[in-house]
Design an enzyme around this catalytic site. Sequence first.
Site, PDB file in Angstrom:
ATOM      1  N   THR A 162       0.831  -1.192   0.000  1.00 47.72           N
ATOM      2  CA  THR A 162       0.000   0.000   0.000  1.00 47.72           C
ATOM      3  C   THR A 162       0.870   1.248   0.000  1.00 47.72           C
ATOM      4  O   THR A 162       2.107   1.171  -0.121  1.00 47.72           O
ATOM      5  CB  THR A 162      -0.984  -0.016   1.190  1.00 47.72           C
TER       6      THR A 162
ATOM      7  N   LYS B 288       3.313   1.457  -3.894  1.00 48.57           N
ATOM      8  CA  LYS B 288       2.681   0.740  -4.999  1.00 48.57           C
ATOM      9  C   LYS B 288       3.449   0.863  -6.323  1.00 48.57           C
ATOM     10  O   LYS B 288       3.397  -0.050  -7.152  1.00 48.57           O
ATOM     11  CB  LYS B 288       1.234   1.207  -5.182  1.00 48.57           C
TER      12      LYS B 288
ATOM     13  N   GLY C 257      -6.093   9.886 -11.015  1.00 49.88           N
ATOM     14  CA  GLY C 257      -4.938   9.547 -10.200  1.00 49.88           C
ATOM     15  C   GLY C 257      -4.812   8.057 -10.020  1.00 49.88           C
ATOM     16  O   GLY C 257      -5.294   7.277 -10.852  1.00 49.88           O
TER      17      GLY C 257
ATOM     18  N   ALA D 276      -6.155   5.488  -8.122  1.00 50.28           N
ATOM     19  CA  ALA D 276      -7.314   4.607  -8.195  1.00 50.28           C
ATOM     20  C   ALA D 276      -8.066   4.775  -9.509  1.00 50.28           C
ATOM     21  O   ALA D 276      -8.451   3.787 -10.151  1.00 50.28           O
ATOM     22  CB  ALA D 276      -8.249   4.875  -7.022  1.00 50.28           C
TER      23      ALA D 276
ATOM     24  N   TYR E 206     -14.945   5.458   0.886  1.00 55.56           N
ATOM     25  CA  TYR E 206     -15.623   4.506   1.774  1.00 55.56           C
ATOM     26  C   TYR E 206     -15.515   4.855   3.259  1.00 55.56           C
ATOM     27  O   TYR E 206     -15.956   4.071   4.118  1.00 55.56           O
ATOM     28  CB  TYR E 206     -15.095   3.083   1.546  1.00 55.56           C
TER      29      TYR E 206
END
Length: 285
Positions: free
Chosen positions: A68, A72, A135, A137, A226
């Site tokens: 993470t 990445k 970006g 994601a 989320y």
Amino acid sequence: MPAINGKTALYGLFGFPVEHTASPLMHNAAFEELGLNAAYLPFPVSPDRLGDAVKSLRALGIRGVNVTIPHKQTVIPFLDDLSTAARTIGAVNTIEITPSALIGHNTDSIGFIRALKEEAGFSVEGKPVFIAGCGGAGFAIAVQCALCGASSLTVMDVDRQRAHALKNKIATVSSTKVSVADTSDLVPACVALAVNATPLGMHETDPLPFSIDELSDSAIVYDIVYNVPQTTLLKTARDRNIKAYGGLSMLLYQGVEAFEIWTGKTPPVKTMNAVLQQAVYGVQK
């Protein structure tokens, strides 16, 4: 979690920081339900020690790791091979450890596709898709949509150069038509899926990332944010009876995909989801 012993298989997460992660809860719950002698641990790996950490995987007998922020992209030079999606996206969030190679995967992108399938019964194949945010994601989601056969992509970003870079990258791997929209543009009425891949929605005072005034009632809205159960975008869509889904399912299914890569087994998705719901929202489903 079963007692750790000399036969326990170890899995983990490389990141910096990692104190916030819910991944250990999700994976350890899956191991326990399946009766696997395994444990998943978070490892705080500073950027200057990433190479050492990757090199240690085989020496320590670790079976697989997630990767993470902020690793990445920077982890890629330390790997032996990449999946097609990881190579195209230029980012890795899962490392598969085989006897001969360390293989980087991007399960964020396929996790998004799987979340749509499992939650909404929706496939992007042959469908027009709109994505706000190009970006990390958004880039991954757009590439995966193209690889999965979306008929067209309309992408939008406050940084138009980044949006055009995404368009050019997709042209190297797919025949999917990509258009770059201005931030003032409305979501095209024809799209079947509208995705928010920007940070807008994390705070109650955030404006909508895009207008859905022209969006068909039969379309689907997906917000990768989320940290709250319902963003303003999701509420706006649901008030119009448009099917709308939040980003926790993407987090869930990227973990499901990683679990399957590492173990070759089907994990207990309902259990993993319940643990995530409890960890993030304090409720169980």
